[in-house]
Enzyme design. Structure first.
Site, PDB file in Angstrom:
ATOM      1  N   LYS A 371       0.826  -1.213   0.000  1.00  0.00           N
ATOM      2  CA  LYS A 371       0.000   0.000   0.000  1.00  0.00           C
ATOM      3  C   LYS A 371       0.860   1.262   0.000  1.00  0.00           C
ATOM      4  CE  LYS A 371      -2.486  -0.730   3.663  1.00  0.00           C
ATOM      5  NZ  LYS A 371      -1.839  -1.973   4.124  1.00  0.00           N
ATOM      6  N   LYS A 406      10.030  -6.533  10.225  1.00  0.00           N
ATOM      7  CA  LYS A 406       9.302  -5.958   9.106  1.00  0.00           C
ATOM      8  C   LYS A 406      10.155  -5.002   8.276  1.00  0.00           C
ATOM      9  CE  LYS A 406       5.121  -3.262   8.094  1.00  0.00           C
ATOM     10  NZ  LYS A 406       5.758  -2.075   7.547  1.00  0.00           N
ATOM     11  N   ALA A 625      -2.635   0.173  14.006  1.00  0.00           N
ATOM     12  CA  ALA A 625      -3.821  -0.045  13.179  1.00  0.00           C
ATOM     13  C   ALA A 625      -4.786  -1.038  13.814  1.00  0.00           C
ATOM     14  CB  ALA A 625      -3.412  -0.522  11.795  1.00  0.00           C
ATOM     15  N   PHE A 656      -3.433  -1.939   7.335  1.00  0.00           N
ATOM     16  CA  PHE A 656      -4.032  -3.262   7.166  1.00  0.00           C
ATOM     17  C   PHE A 656      -4.992  -3.290   5.972  1.00  0.00           C
ATOM     18  CE2 PHE A 656      -3.398  -4.005  12.003  1.00  0.00           C
ATOM     19  CZ  PHE A 656      -2.073  -4.265  11.782  1.00  0.00           C
ATOM     20  N   PHE A 744       3.948  -8.264  -9.645  1.00  0.00           N
ATOM     21  CA  PHE A 744       5.265  -8.846  -9.366  1.00  0.00           C
ATOM     22  C   PHE A 744       5.771  -9.555 -10.629  1.00  0.00           C
ATOM     23  CE2 PHE A 744       3.469  -8.086  -5.313  1.00  0.00           C
ATOM     24  CZ  PHE A 744       4.510  -7.981  -4.384  1.00  0.00           C
TER      25      PHE A 744
END
Length: 920
Positions: A371, A406, A625, A656, A744
């Site tokens: 995102k 992450k 979130a 999310f 991708f």
């Protein structure tokens, strides 16, 4: 006549701009004879700023200048520096006034010896009403009449002279900036000019041939008047205002210093009017003049940090100017970051907002579906490739994930915020400010309990309201507490014993404390701790915990606040515990609200950065979130919407999937901001859709199974049920949706086409494949075009539920309409909390569901579109300052832990170049 014209012009400007108060600052350092302080009534028009050894200017000079000021309608500030002030002291005063946004003009009234290039050029050209800086003189020489200001003395001389064509004008003792400007203007009017000093050998000859003599300094007695030929016009513009020595022959036409001086003051006012007009124009919205940065994408795509480092970002002050920010609206942090002041919202309050775009996503894999990358790619496409003003508004990442598993959150590939290491590490210290404020409040809670447990009412009261310099008084926040308690007294000595006890004791129930300490590091061993074990805490021991900093309610407040005043009120409303009667205890009750606001006063300003292609980005706030709403700040969005202009776009991101982040964006953030979204961009990947179609588990750090790297149309088709559900959720709010398929290299053309076809059949306005990760903004041009078209569609935005509904009913609506649950089930503890919050008056707040992001249900292993499930609500908590109730679906961890191999193994610093390595 000049004064009257200036007066009319200013009156017209004030009618058009009712709040306008044009202000001229005059710095003076004269050797004049001094008098005592001027009548107080006169000071209503002229303000004096106290300076060490303040000297008040001569009455005559002040009177002449101020009459003009009063007539024209200007506010004037006289800064009277001590006699003998150095050039550096004057420059320091000039620099201070340069940065004062309430001062539109700056003039100097100094001894001749202080008019150096250093002093004159210290004045900002846009405030230089005397037109003596090199910038103004350069414009004058070039003939740039619109941008330049002619020095007032020059204007006065020219006003007194007529028909100069073919005449010879001699400038005597008129050097420096005024002399240069005078020669330029005289020559432009057709005069032949000469100049010399009083002691020059050729003075007599030049005086004899001159038709006009302009005297810039007092004539020495040893220069006889007979040297000047009869009929010569003499203009005296000496700075010696009080000089009455005029030894010129009566047969010559002579204008004395006072005449020129008075005219020059009037001309200064005329220049001030012109400056005010320019200032008003500068305050209005300005079209962007953005220079985008070129990208040269490589294949294979290098690492994020290599891409970031290969690009040379613009200096942030250059970027700020390009997008219409004023110099006094930014606070620069290094070369590539700047805080933007909230005053911009007042300046551009009448400017229409641009289009408001939200980037959400389908239910993601643990790897995320990009995102942030889509957000950055979209604005790069809009601005760098379609020449449409756009702004990205992103959350600030926590350092916990950056050093955990992450990694960072600056986007990726050729769609990133740069410099990415500065984005991911510290930024401008907002999270540290939140940490300090949060932990100050936590310390205040435990300290108050300790002091109440160990002191009598009288001793406690005497320490809370001490005698200082023989006087006892309540602080402002204590007076506010007295009013809330119904005690309408202001004298500490008049309270009764009952009132003293009521005021001094909060009677906090330690078992109800919900406020935890925070740190911006993943540290699993702080999930449960014991505090108060030192003997100095006198046996007050309790179990507590640390949360990660971004889980603090103060972070959520930062993201939802609309002004400093609003933030302060929200901070005061934060409920940290209950008292022993079950009533809420707030930060305001603890007396800490003002201190928290002080710690947060800089954090409230959004941080300006840029993308790889030089387009602007706001980075501000980063609430969780799950237990919070997971969106960047309202203030960043509001400022950006003003800056982009009516046809521009502001693109922000929700955490999310759409079922969590988007739902909270609409029902919580849009309620707080009053803003209406134009378009939702729903991000999907073939990888995530295959997972929802029954593909094998996706695990962070593990290689993808072959189902995800080889074409499998059946898995894609079956997984599109999740995409269809998220499109339906968006349609609940009446906003057009565009699907962005993040492509991708392992995705086949058939898979891409299938997803786009199903998305459009399911109600999406459009569905577009994007390859901005490998191509930058050019790879998202089709997405940008689709978003632009969708933004022009009819928008029937609406909230999902009414705030007046009971808490349980609001939870049920979200569970059934968004998640697809059959119903909800509250645990006894959750029901008890709902009853308590309702009783305490918090029942009309919106709902912020804390649920797993890996499934539409409460069970992360259930992919696709689960149905028929009962959503269990294990607990219900409240962030009253932020303004929402958050039910917990299952167990929510607010302190992540470190994995076996955290990211920090790869992060390093080159001690020679000071470059950071290993961030991603």
């Amino acid at each position: 006549k000049i004064t009257e014209n200036a007066k009319k012009s200013l009156a017209s400007l004030k009618r058009e701009n009712p709040r306008l108060e044009p202000t001229l600052a005059i710095i003076q350092a004269h050797n004049d004879h001094l008098i005592q302080e001027i009548n107080k009534d006169f000071a209503k028009e002229v303000s004096f700023r106290p300076v060490p050894l303040l000297l008040i200017m001569s009455y005559l000079s002040l009177l002449i200048i101020s009459i003009f000021f009063w007539q024209v309608g200007l506010r004037v500030i006289h800064i009277c520096l001590p006699e003998g002030s150095s050039k550096d002291e004057i420059v320091n005063e000039i620099l201070r006034l340069n940065e004062d946004p309430n001062v539109q003009g700056l003039a100097l009234d100094l001894p001749e010896s202080l008019y150096s290039s250093k002093v004159l050029n210290a004045v900002k050209p846009e405030k230089d009403v005397d037109g003596l800086s090199d910038v103004n003189l350069g414009r004058l020489v070039r003939g740039d009449a619109y941008d330049c200001l002619v020095p007032p003395t020059v204007c006065a001389v020219m006003e007194l002279l007529e028909d100069l064509g073919g005449k010879t004008v001699l400038l005597v003792g008129a050097g420096g900036a005024v002399g240069a400007a005078l020669q330029c203007v005289l020559q432009r009017e057709g005069a032949a000019t000469m100049s010399c000093q009083w002691k020059a050998p050729q003075l007599r000859s030049k005086l004899h041939h001159a038709d006009v003599v302009v005297v810039g300094s007092t004539k020495p007695d040893d220069v006889p008047v007979s040297w000047i030929k009869p009929g010569t016009t003499i203009i005296s513009c000496s700075r010696d205002l009080l000089s009455e020595k005029h030894n010129y022959d009566q047969q010559n036409n002579h204008a004395a210093e006072n005449t020129v001086r008075s005219l020059a003051i009037a001309m200064r006012m005329q220049n001030m009017v012109k400056n005010t007009e320019r200032w008003i124009q500068s305050q209005q919205y300005r079209k962007w003049d953005l220079r985008c940065l070129k990208l040269q994408p490589l294949s294979p795509v290098p690492s994020d940090i290599e891409i970031s480092r290969a690009q040379s970002p613009k200096a942030v002050d250059v970027l700020a100017k390009e997008i219409g920010l004023l110099t006094d609206e930014i606070e620069i942090y290094g070369q590539t970051k700047a805080k933007v002041r909230l005053s911009l919202l007042e300046r551009l309050k009448d400017q229409p907002d641009g289009k408001y775009v939200l980037v959400a996503g389908i239910t993601p894999t643990p790897l995320g579906e990009g995102k942030s990358t889509v957000t950055i790619g979209l604005v790069q496409a809009l601005t760098a490739h379609l020449n449409i003003n756009s702004f990205a508004c992103l959350r600030q990442p926590s350092q916990g994930p950056t050093f955990g598993v992450k990694g960072g959150a600056a986007g990726g590939g050729y769609a990133q915020v740069i410099p990415m290491e500065e984005f991911n590490l510290h930024l401008t210290g907002d999270i540290h400010a939140i940490t300090a404020a949060n932990n100050l409040l936590a310390a205040a809670i435990d300290a108050r309990i300790l002091h109440e447990n160990t002191q009598s009412d009288k001793a406690l009261y005497n320490r809370l309201v001490p005698i200082v310099n023989g006087v006892r008084g309540f602080s402002a926040i204590q007076l506010a507490r007295l009013r809330r308690l119904g005690i309408n007294k202001t004298d500490p000595g008049t309270l009764t014993e009952e009132e003293i006890s009521k005021f001094a004791r909060l009677n906090i129930d330690p078992s109800t404390i919900t406020w935890q300490r925070v740190v911006d590091t993943n540290d699993r061993f702080l999930r449960k701790i014991t505090v108060g074990q030192a003997h100095t805490e006198k046996g007050f021991v309790r179990q507590a915990q640390f949360d990660i900093a971004v889980a603090s309610e103060i972070m959520a407040i930062l993201a939802l606040t609309t002004s400093l005043q609003d933030m302060k009120e929200r901070l005061g409303k934060m409920v940290v515990a209950n008292d022993k009667k079950g009533d809420p205890i707030t930060a305001e009750d603890l007396g800490v609200t003002g201190a928290l606001a002080v710690l947060m006063k800089d954090a409230i300003k959004p941080t300006l950065m840029q993308t790889l292609e030089g387009t602007p980005v706001f980075v501000h706030a980063g609430p969780f979130a799950n237990i919070a709403h997971g969106n960047s700040s309202v203030l960043a969005d509001k400022i950006a919407l003003k800056l982009v202009g009516e046809k521009g776009f502001v693109v922000t991101e929700a955490g999310f999937g759409a079922d969590i982040g988007m739902e909270k964006f609409f029902n919580i953030k849009c309620r707080a901001s009053g803003l209406v979204p134009s378009v939702v961009v729903l991000v999907a990947t073939v990888r995530a859709l295959k997972m929802h179609g029954g593909g094998p588990n996706v695990t962070a750090g593990a290689p993808l199974k072959k189902e995800y790297t080889e074409e499998n149309l059946q898995l894609v088709a079956e997984g599109c049920c999740n995409l269809q559900k998220q499109i339906q959720i968006t349609q609940l709010f009446g906003v057009p949706v565009v699907v962005a398929l993040n492509v991708f290299k392992t995705d086949s053309p058939a898979e891409v086409d299938l997803v786009c076809e199903i998305a459009k059949q399911s109600g999406a306005f459009d569905a577009v494949p994007c390859d901005h990760w490998s191509a930058g903004g050019r790879g998202a041009v089709k997405l940008a075009q689709a978003v632009e078209k969708a933004a022009n569609q009819k928008n029937s935005f609406k909230y999902l539920y009414s705030l007046e509904l009971p808490i349980v009913e609001k939870i049920r609506i979200i569970a059934q309409k968004v998640y697809g649950a059959q119903d909800i089930e509250l645990s006894p503890a959750a029901q008890s909390q709902v009853d308590r919050y309702t009783r305490q008056g918090f029942g009309n707040l919106p709902i912020c569901m804390a649920k797993t992001h890996l499934s539409l249900s409460h069970q992360p292993e259930r992919k696709g579109v689960p149905t028929g499930f009962i959503l269990p609500i294990s607990d219900v908590r409240a962030s009253i300052g932020a303004g929402f109730i958050y039910p917990l679906v299952g167990t929510m961890s607010t302190m992540p832990g470190l994995p076996t191999r955290p990211c920090f193994y790869d992060i390093d610093l080159d001690p020679v170049t000071e470059q950071v390595k290993g961030l991603f």
